[in-house]
Each structure stands twice: as C-alpha cells, then as structure tokens.
Design a protein around this motif. Structure first.
Motif, PDB file in Angstrom:
ATOM      1  N   LYS A   1       5.643   4.212   1.922  1.00 12.10           N
ATOM      2  CA  LYS A   1       6.267   5.337   2.623  1.00 12.10           C
ATOM      3  C   LYS A   1       7.124   4.829   3.783  1.00 12.10           C
ATOM      4  N   ARG A   2       6.611   3.828   4.501  1.00 10.30           N
ATOM      5  CA  ARG A   2       7.403   3.231   5.573  1.00 10.30           C
ATOM      6  C   ARG A   2       8.671   2.591   5.004  1.00 10.30           C
TER       7      ARG A   2
ATOM      8  N   LEU B   1       0.876   3.687   2.114  1.00  6.09           N
ATOM      9  CA  LEU B   1       1.396   3.921   3.456  1.00  6.09           C
ATOM     10  C   LEU B   1       2.615   3.049   3.722  1.00  6.09           C
ATOM     11  N   ASN B   2       2.553   1.776   3.355  1.00  4.60           N
ATOM     12  CA  ASN B   2       3.686   0.891   3.609  1.00  4.60           C
ATOM     13  C   ASN B   2       4.856   1.182   2.671  1.00  4.60           C
TER      14      ASN B   2
ATOM     15  N   GLY C   1      -0.035  11.706   5.056  1.00  8.11           N
ATOM     16  CA  GLY C   1      -0.951  10.593   4.901  1.00  8.11           C
ATOM     17  C   GLY C   1      -1.063   9.681   6.104  1.00  8.11           C
ATOM     18  N   LEU C   2      -0.316   9.957   7.179  1.00 12.30           N
ATOM     19  CA  LEU C   2      -0.371   9.115   8.360  1.00 12.30           C
ATOM     20  C   LEU C   2      -1.528   9.526   9.266  1.00 12.30           C
ATOM     21  N   THR C   3      -2.097   8.556   9.973  1.00 14.23           N
ATOM     22  CA  THR C   3      -3.077   8.863  11.013  1.00 14.23           C
ATOM     23  C   THR C   3      -2.340   9.457  12.213  1.00 14.23           C
TER      24      THR C   3
ATOM     25  N   GLU D   1      -0.259   6.746  13.833  1.00 14.70           N
ATOM     26  CA  GLU D   1       0.924   6.431  13.025  1.00 14.70           C
ATOM     27  C   GLU D   1       1.932   7.565  13.093  1.00 14.70           C
TER      28      GLU D   1
ATOM     29  N   THR E   1       0.846  -1.193   0.000  1.00 16.00           N
ATOM     30  CA  THR E   1       0.000   0.000   0.000  1.00 16.00           C
ATOM     31  C   THR E   1       0.884   1.247   0.000  1.00 16.00           C
TER      32      THR E   1
END
Length: 242
Positions: free
Chosen positions: A147-148, A144-145, A170-172, A175, A142
């Motif tokens: 980006k991680r 998000l992942n 885009g992080l909560t 997160e 995804t």
C-alpha cells in the motif's frame, strides 16, 4: 484557496447495462485543494475515479483538466498530463524492486532524466517509509508496504492531481498519522488531491471540502463539518436516522 480549477466534471454518468453506477455527477476541484469523497460501499466512488483516470469510459458527461478536454484521452496520456492515482488493491510490478517500480512513472510520466529520476525516487521512498525496502521485489512486500508502494508510485510521477483510493485502510493509528502528515506535505507542494476514504478521522484532518455519493448520485458537498451534520449524510453513511 486559489480559484483556478484543476479538474472540472460535468454530468458524469456511467452505466453497466441497466445499472447506473455514476449518475449525472458534477463537481470541480481548485488548485491546491483536498477534496474528500465519502459514501457507503457501492456508492460509485471508485468508478468515479476510474472515469477520471481513464480506466473506464463514461456514458455521458465531460471532464476537463486545466481547462483542456480530458474525456477522449487514454489512461497513459492522462498520466503524462499529471494525473496520478492509487488503487484499493495495490498493483505493483511484482518481479521488480520497489525502487524500480518508482522509476517507471518517474521517467515515463514525470519525464525525468535517469540521474534526476534516481534522486527523486529515493526521496519518495524515504517519504513513504520504504527506503529499507528499496531493493525488495514488490511481490514479496507485506500488504501494508505494498500500500505504501502504491502511494509512492503515484507520487513518483510528480502528479498535479493525485487520486487516493482508500490509502489509509489497514493502517495503525501511528501509521495513519504519518500518512496524514505526508499528504499535507504533498498538498503544501501544490498538488491537488481527491481522496476516497473510510477512515473518517484521517480524511477530516486534511480535506478542505467533502463530496458524498449514494447510489451513484451526489447527495452533499461542502465544508467537512457542515457535510457531516447533514441528516441525509448521517442516514446513508453512518446509519443515523434523522
């Protein structure tokens, strides 16, 4: 705060034709410091990172890393000298797994032997919340992942200077809190960090100093609270009229 300067920029300038994107910018970053960079879209922040990483050549000015001239070095040599960075748009090797993506900088930039690299990359994946995706092809992660993974790849090279380009986007909130905790741990391990970020509360929670750009020029630099009270910063970054 240590006095030793990891990075010194003097009069950095970058032009694209008649447009000056980075305009005579000078600053320095001390060992172990976190320098935040703020500015509206188009202020020249990412271009400044590209000059530091070697993705772009400057039209003027000078860069030095640990007291040695940097400007003539190609990007791969800057990685080997200890500069790691993330990009706003993640750029993994899509057909390789997340773990394999980390092995590349661990062995090529950090010069770790194979067994050392495996242990190091496994720990970085855990730190970045990607251990469950270690064997997942990067191209199927995804956003998000990815980006991680972008952060994990930068850390896998064991940088002494880490450039973070809007990594919190885009992080909560939860997160974001995990990211702030991770960046604090990285700083506590002695890594110097320059962080471009629009998620202001994340940056303010970590940064020792903040530098603000507008139309490529530096308009403010100093302690976070002091900079955010600057009327010019409030005008150009938050749209608040003095």
């Amino acid at each position: 705060m240590p006095d030793r300067k990891i990075l010194v920029a003097e009069g950095l300038t970058k032009r694209f034709g008649a447009v000056t994107v980075v305009d005579d910018v000078s600053f320095s970053v001390a060992a172990g410091e976190v320098l935040g960079i703020l500015g509206p879209n188009g202020a020249g922040k990412t271009t400044l990172f590209n000059l530091i990483s070697g993705d772009l050549a400057a039209n003027g000015g000078e860069l030095s890393l640990d007291g040695s001239r940097l400007s003539a070095e190609p990007p791969y040599r800057r990685c080997q000298r200890g500069i790691g960075r993330t990009y706003q748009v993640p750029q993994p090797f899509g057909a390789m797994t997340a773990f394999e993506n980390l092995l590349v900088p661990a062995m090529m930039s950090a010069h770790l032997r194979e067994t050392e690299a495996y242990d190091h990359c496994a720990q970085v994946l855990r730190d970045c919340g990607l251990w469950d995706h270690a064997n997942t092809p990067a191209g199927s992660l995804t956003l998000l992942n990815r980006k991680r993974l972008e952060l994990a790849r930068a850390l896998a090279g064991k940088p002494k200077l880490l450039l973070l380009d809007e990594i919190a986007g885009g992080l909560t909130d939860a997160e974001g809190a995990e990211l702030v905790a991770l960046i604090r741990r990285v700083r506590d391990q002695g890594v110097t960090i320059i962080w471009i970020e629009h998620v202001l509360h994340a940056l303010m929670a970590v940064a020792d100093r903040i530098l603000v750009l507008n139309f490529g020029a530096k308009i403010a630099e100093g302690a976070p609270d002091e900079v955010m009270q600057n009327p010019e910063v409030q005008r150009v970054y938050m749209g608040i009229e003095a």
